[in-house]
Design a protein around this motif. Sequence first.
Motif, mmCIF file in Angstrom:
data_model
loop_
_atom_site.group_PDB
_atom_site.id
_atom_site.type_symbol
_atom_site.label_atom_id
_atom_site.label_comp_id
_atom_site.label_asym_id
_atom_site.label_seq_id
_atom_site.Cartn_x
_atom_site.Cartn_y
_atom_site.Cartn_z
ATOM 1 N N THR A 1 -17.176 -9.406 -17.685
ATOM 2 C CA THR A 1 -15.986 -9.148 -18.498
ATOM 3 C C THR A 1 -16.121 -7.837 -19.270
ATOM 4 N N SER A 2 -17.337 -7.510 -19.706
ATOM 5 C CA SER A 2 -17.543 -6.244 -20.419
ATOM 6 C C SER A 2 -17.316 -5.061 -19.480
ATOM 7 N N ILE A 3 -17.775 -5.190 -18.232
ATOM 8 C CA ILE A 3 -17.561 -4.119 -17.257
ATOM 9 C C ILE A 3 -16.072 -3.929 -16.998
ATOM 10 N N ILE A 4 -15.348 -5.043 -16.831
ATOM 11 C CA ILE A 4 -13.907 -4.963 -16.577
ATOM 12 C C ILE A 4 -13.196 -4.313 -17.758
ATOM 13 N N ARG A 5 -13.516 -4.757 -18.959
ATOM 14 C CA ARG A 5 -12.846 -4.216 -20.143
ATOM 15 C C ARG A 5 -13.125 -2.721 -20.319
ATOM 16 N N SER A 6 -14.388 -2.333 -20.212
ATOM 17 C CA SER A 6 -14.736 -0.923 -20.431
ATOM 18 C C SER A 6 -14.131 -0.030 -19.360
ATOM 19 N N THR A 7 -14.029 -0.536 -18.129
ATOM 20 C CA THR A 7 -13.457 0.269 -17.043
ATOM 21 C C THR A 7 -11.957 0.477 -17.235
ATOM 22 N N PHE A 8 -11.246 -0.572 -17.618
ATOM 23 C CA PHE A 8 -9.800 -0.443 -17.818
ATOM 24 C C PHE A 8 -9.467 0.342 -19.084
ATOM 25 N N GLU A 9 -10.398 0.393 -20.027
ATOM 26 C CA GLU A 9 -10.191 1.211 -21.220
ATOM 27 C C GLU A 9 -10.560 2.673 -20.988
ATOM 28 N N ASP A 10 -11.312 2.924 -19.924
ATOM 29 C CA ASP A 10 -11.752 4.287 -19.614
ATOM 30 C C ASP A 10 -10.619 5.087 -18.963
ATOM 31 N N ASP A 11 -10.715 6.411 -19.068
ATOM 32 C CA ASP A 11 -9.680 7.283 -18.499
ATOM 33 C C ASP A 11 -9.548 7.128 -16.987
ATOM 34 N N ILE A 12 -10.611 6.651 -16.321
ATOM 35 C CA ILE A 12 -10.546 6.505 -14.864
ATOM 36 C C ILE A 12 -9.466 5.514 -14.460
ATOM 37 N N SER A 13 -9.125 4.573 -15.360
ATOM 38 C CA SER A 13 -8.118 3.569 -15.012
ATOM 39 C C SER A 13 -6.722 4.176 -14.858
ATOM 40 N N LYS A 14 -6.535 5.422 -15.318
ATOM 41 C CA LYS A 14 -5.242 6.089 -15.119
ATOM 42 C C LYS A 14 -4.972 6.340 -13.637
ATOM 43 N N THR A 15 -6.037 6.342 -12.833
ATOM 44 C CA THR A 15 -5.877 6.539 -11.383
ATOM 45 C C THR A 15 -5.766 5.218 -10.637
ATOM 46 N N PHE A 16 -5.868 4.087 -11.355
ATOM 47 C CA PHE A 16 -5.827 2.772 -10.714
ATOM 48 C C PHE A 16 -4.403 2.431 -10.278
ATOM 49 N N HIS A 17 -4.316 1.709 -9.177
ATOM 50 C CA HIS A 17 -3.039 1.172 -8.714
ATOM 51 C C HIS A 17 -2.926 -0.254 -9.248
ATOM 52 N N MET A 18 -2.109 -0.426 -10.279
ATOM 53 C CA MET A 18 -1.996 -1.728 -10.941
ATOM 54 C C MET A 18 -1.087 -2.685 -10.176
ATOM 55 N N THR A 19 -0.119 -2.151 -9.451
ATOM 56 C CA THR A 19 0.824 -2.992 -8.719
ATOM 57 C C THR A 19 0.613 -2.797 -7.222
ATOM 58 N N PRO A 20 0.229 -3.837 -6.500
ATOM 59 C CA PRO A 20 0.018 -3.695 -5.051
ATOM 60 C C PRO A 20 1.344 -3.531 -4.316
ATOM 61 N N TYR A 21 1.274 -3.031 -3.103
ATOM 62 C CA TYR A 21 2.485 -2.813 -2.310
ATOM 63 C C TYR A 21 2.141 -2.869 -0.828
ATOM 64 N N SER A 22 3.149 -3.024 -0.012
ATOM 65 C CA SER A 22 2.986 -2.973 1.442
ATOM 66 C C SER A 22 3.339 -1.565 1.911
ATOM 67 N N GLU A 23 2.611 -1.082 2.887
ATOM 68 C CA GLU A 23 2.813 0.276 3.394
ATOM 69 C C GLU A 23 3.178 0.199 4.873
ATOM 70 N N TYR A 24 4.183 0.974 5.278
ATOM 71 C CA TYR A 24 4.655 0.942 6.658
ATOM 72 C C TYR A 24 4.783 2.364 7.209
ATOM 73 N N TRP A 25 4.624 2.474 8.508
ATOM 74 C CA TRP A 25 4.801 3.738 9.220
ATOM 75 C C TRP A 25 5.952 3.572 10.205
ATOM 76 N N LYS A 26 6.968 4.376 10.007
ATOM 77 C CA LYS A 26 8.123 4.333 10.901
ATOM 78 C C LYS A 26 7.871 5.263 12.075
ATOM 79 N N ILE A 27 7.485 4.677 13.188
ATOM 80 C CA ILE A 27 7.162 5.468 14.369
ATOM 81 C C ILE A 27 8.421 6.069 14.973
ATOM 82 N N SER A 28 9.473 5.272 15.036
ATOM 83 C CA SER A 28 10.754 5.730 15.584
ATOM 84 C C SER A 28 11.861 4.930 14.931
#
Length: 402
Positions: free
Chosen positions: A70-97
């Motif tokens: 829990t300490s690792i999780i808290r310190s990581t999310f409080e750190d500036d690196i968490s600004k690069t985190f993707h908080m909301t997952p999503y589906s990704e698609y490639w439109k071939i045609s």
Amino acid sequence: MLEDVPGFNCARESKLMDAYLQDRTNPLREEFGWRQSTVKIHLPKERQTWPSEKHAPELEVPGVYHRSLTSIIRSTFEDDISKTFHMTPYSEYWKISDTKTVQVFSEAYSSPTMLDAYAEINALPHEPEDDLERVLAPLMMWSDATHLANFGDASLWPFYLYFGNQSKYTRGKPMSSACHHVAYIPLLPDNLQDIYVDIFGEGTTDQVHTFLKRELVQVIWQLLLDGDFMHAYEHGIVIDCSDGITQHVFPRFFSYSADYPEKVLLATIKFLGDCLCPRCLIKKADVPDMGTKLDMKRRETRQMVDNEWRRRRVEDARKLIFRTGASVDGARVKALLNAESYVPVRNAFSVQLAPFDFNVFMMFVIDLLHEFELGVWKAIFIHLLCILHAQGGTVIQDLNER
């Protein structure tokens, strides 16, 4: 006796020890979140009985260096690196045609597993006045016992953690500091045989030694899955993230990567047993069918499941070992567990996370480095080179040119 150790000076060594503990470069300092603990394992003995397992003698294993999850999780999310985190997952698609679109599987945060987990935490009941956004902390665990020298037996066995919110391209950079060390696992004590002889009058068998090694890994994970983490797993952690937004963060185990010997220790199954895989119940005799349609169907219909039946079998086996003096790998224990290659060891993830319908076996993923690149592919490539050498001529040189 001190006279038996020429040149030893107790006062000098005490000063050196104090200097080491005060050394600011020591990475395992308490102020950095590190703790040192001792874990205990109950010792079995064939034909030795006790009223219950808790009455059996205990082996103490000191020197477990670990940090709070829990300490690792808290310190990581409080750190500036968490600004690069993707908080909301999503589906990704490639439109071939215009008529064809395919789903892209690339990052952890765009995977079906993370989408399902995100939906699960947001479906949990809300506390009164809880209007915070709920986000995942997908924990990607790794472990790899490593020899530190070409000569001698110096080794290191770390558990470490990555966050699935972070891009794999960032996690793959050694200088990104994306890896969080969680624990360093000690080996069984060097004087194990002496301790066992003092208690029982004879040394351990190979089967007992293997049993204790399996137990050690699980009791250390029990130590890591402490009360704080289990509260966070169920209720989440409120964290003021580095972007100024307060989030309700729920940790979830996303994957565990390790080589095969460690994976079977963590999954509490037999090494190269009749059921080889930590994810399915496909028999060793069916391995030649790998890659066929029948094999793919078996993988779906014969998945390893951590259910009440499995846990009850393990408990029954442990009662045989400690209450009736059965051998840890004897016929009576095998009759209970051998069909699925289980071992009589409580799985820490199962004990702690079973109430949340967590299937520990689905956590273990293929380790391409150890199980393919350094394993299957390396063996196949060496075999192909042997064939080329046997062929003779310039075939090896032709291969090198390619």
